[in-house]
Write a protein that holds these residues in place. Sequence first.
Motif, mmCIF file in Angstrom:
data_model
loop_
_atom_site.group_PDB
_atom_site.id
_atom_site.type_symbol
_atom_site.label_atom_id
_atom_site.label_comp_id
_atom_site.label_asym_id
_atom_site.label_seq_id
_atom_site.Cartn_x
_atom_site.Cartn_y
_atom_site.Cartn_z
ATOM 1 N N GLY A 118 -11.336 -21.445 4.808
ATOM 2 C CA GLY A 118 -11.826 -22.151 6.087
ATOM 3 C C GLY A 118 -13.355 -22.575 5.586
ATOM 4 N N ARG A 119 -13.709 -23.713 6.474
ATOM 5 C CA ARG A 119 -14.895 -24.430 6.287
ATOM 6 C C ARG A 119 -16.200 -23.256 7.002
ATOM 7 N N ASP A 120 -16.017 -22.701 8.108
ATOM 8 C CA ASP A 120 -16.639 -21.849 8.946
ATOM 9 C C ASP A 120 -16.836 -20.590 8.276
ATOM 10 N N ALA A 121 -15.625 -20.208 7.785
ATOM 11 C CA ALA A 121 -15.805 -18.622 7.367
ATOM 12 C C ALA A 121 -14.523 -18.689 6.331
ATOM 13 N N PRO A 122 -14.695 -17.360 5.524
ATOM 14 C CA PRO A 122 -13.484 -17.468 4.485
ATOM 15 C C PRO A 122 -11.849 -17.252 4.828
ATOM 16 N N GLY A 123 -12.132 -16.749 6.184
ATOM 17 C CA GLY A 123 -10.676 -16.546 6.916
ATOM 18 C C GLY A 123 -9.821 -17.813 7.097
ATOM 19 N N GLY A 124 -8.726 -17.820 7.942
ATOM 20 C CA GLY A 124 -8.148 -18.960 8.211
ATOM 21 C C GLY A 124 -8.729 -19.761 9.011
ATOM 22 N N ARG A 125 -7.904 -20.596 9.644
ATOM 23 C CA ARG A 125 -8.403 -21.758 10.608
ATOM 24 C C ARG A 125 -7.648 -21.848 11.589
ATOM 25 N N PHE A 126 -8.058 -22.068 12.762
ATOM 26 C CA PHE A 126 -7.610 -22.433 14.091
ATOM 27 C C PHE A 126 -6.545 -23.806 13.923
ATOM 28 N N SER A 127 -5.433 -23.782 14.663
ATOM 29 C CA SER A 127 -4.888 -25.019 14.430
ATOM 30 C C SER A 127 -5.670 -26.109 15.347
ATOM 31 N N SER A 128 -5.270 -27.386 15.202
ATOM 32 C CA SER A 128 -6.047 -28.397 15.453
ATOM 33 C C SER A 128 -5.455 -28.495 17.312
ATOM 34 N N LEU A 129 -6.175 -29.059 17.991
ATOM 35 C CA LEU A 129 -5.671 -29.460 19.389
ATOM 36 C C LEU A 129 -4.149 -30.237 19.224
ATOM 37 N N ILE A 130 -4.389 -31.322 18.828
ATOM 38 C CA ILE A 130 -3.140 -32.270 18.357
ATOM 39 C C ILE A 130 -2.950 -32.063 17.020
ATOM 40 N N PHE A 131 -1.686 -31.650 16.519
ATOM 41 C CA PHE A 131 -1.456 -31.275 15.287
ATOM 42 C C PHE A 131 -0.139 -32.003 14.768
ATOM 43 N N GLY A 132 0.069 -32.044 13.522
ATOM 44 C CA GLY A 132 1.196 -32.640 12.974
ATOM 45 C C GLY A 132 1.412 -32.644 11.499
ATOM 46 N N THR A 133 2.276 -32.278 10.917
ATOM 47 C CA THR A 133 2.592 -32.063 9.276
ATOM 48 C C THR A 133 3.960 -32.860 8.977
ATOM 49 N N ASN A 134 3.909 -33.634 7.970
ATOM 50 C CA ASN A 134 5.257 -34.197 7.508
ATOM 51 C C ASN A 134 5.848 -35.143 8.473
ATOM 52 N N LEU A 135 5.183 -35.854 9.029
ATOM 53 C CA LEU A 135 5.497 -36.923 10.013
ATOM 54 C C LEU A 135 5.779 -38.312 9.445
ATOM 55 N N THR A 136 6.432 -39.183 10.192
ATOM 56 C CA THR A 136 6.627 -40.329 10.041
ATOM 57 C C THR A 136 6.600 -41.159 11.309
ATOM 58 N N ASP A 137 5.680 -42.177 11.472
ATOM 59 C CA ASP A 137 5.861 -43.167 12.294
ATOM 60 C C ASP A 137 5.125 -42.483 13.765
#
Length: 397
Positions: A316-335
């Motif tokens: 993570g950029r703020d800390a070595p751990g994970g990260r919180f999901s963005s408010l509006i998130f998407g992955t492997n999307l089209t259109d």
Amino acid sequence: NITIHGLTILAPIDSPNTDGINPDSCSQTRIEDCFIVSGDDCIAVKSGWDQYGIKVGIPTEHLVIRRLTCISPDSATIALGSEMSGGIRDVRAEDITALSTQSSVRIKTAQGRGGYVKDIFVRRMTLKTMKYVFWMTGSYGSHPDPGFDPKALPLIQNINYKQVEAENVTYSARLEGIPNDPFKGICISNLSGAIFFILGLFFLRAAECRTPANWGTVKYSALSCRKHSALLTDFGAVGDGKTSNTKAFKAAIHHLSQSASDGGAQLIVPPGKWLTGSFNLTSHFTLFLHKDAVILATQDESEWPLVSVLPSYGRGRDAPGGRFSSLIFGTNLTDVVITGNNGTIDGQGASWWKKFKAGQLNETRPYMIEIMYSNQIQISNLTLVNSPSWFVHPIYS
């Protein structure tokens, strides 16, 4: 592939790491007609951090930035890096206005980054009240962990700035290289009539979309219009600014995702204040905000799921751990289209900024909008305010 235009992005100038738009390991991106007031860089072009970015090896390339206005007293109008280990090339910017901003275009890199920044063309900049017109930094030395290779040196080459008008400037340039790794082909000129070409592939071929609604007709320009439509209130949402609507957003998008192969669908956010946690988008989908609609990010951390660290960053950029999901998130999307009649998304970031400054976070703060591994993305005609961290982050797209 990615079109971002007509955004107004606003954050307090002392808010930490509230970058405006950060294209990251992306190709064929166009950013136009945006107004940004930020606590950090207005636009930061990235491609991964040290050995992790080198391993992933996805550059940011073929990026056009036009008609940008920026106010950022402590940061850059356009930053290239510092996380640039996958490479940055073919960036073309023009008609840039910066007011009370630390620098216009800043290249940030360091030993251990590897990668390259090359073939950068910037013209027609109007700069008022700045510390540095041009700033190149070869010692921007933060690293994700001790595993970086200090022998991995960046290539900085073919950097061109032309037709610059600046007033009330402290320093014309600050150029800091790396020993035994010279920056090459730096051209700064005020040559009238200098020409470079912006490729036609970056021009949006938009359709005019119209959908009847109970307050009138929804109209907007988009990559694609949708056959199906629904209101957020159809799924039990309450726009009082107090009731959580996370379940309503998720239910609406899940329902509309079933229309992806039948002309796609749009979710209309009507007038009101719609409190929500993080939610995921779907393909062949439009999220439309009425001009009097406000999406409010919840302060309840339980509605922000944790997601994996980005592979090109390694932590993570703020800390070595994970990260919180963005408010509006998407992955492997089209259109996918996120747009409106200048409706508002408010990240309510003050509580996150306070925790970050106090060192109370074990995970990285959420971004406002993050789209990963996707194509045919449009984000337009919205007002974005007070993100917990970065505002718009397309990556690997």
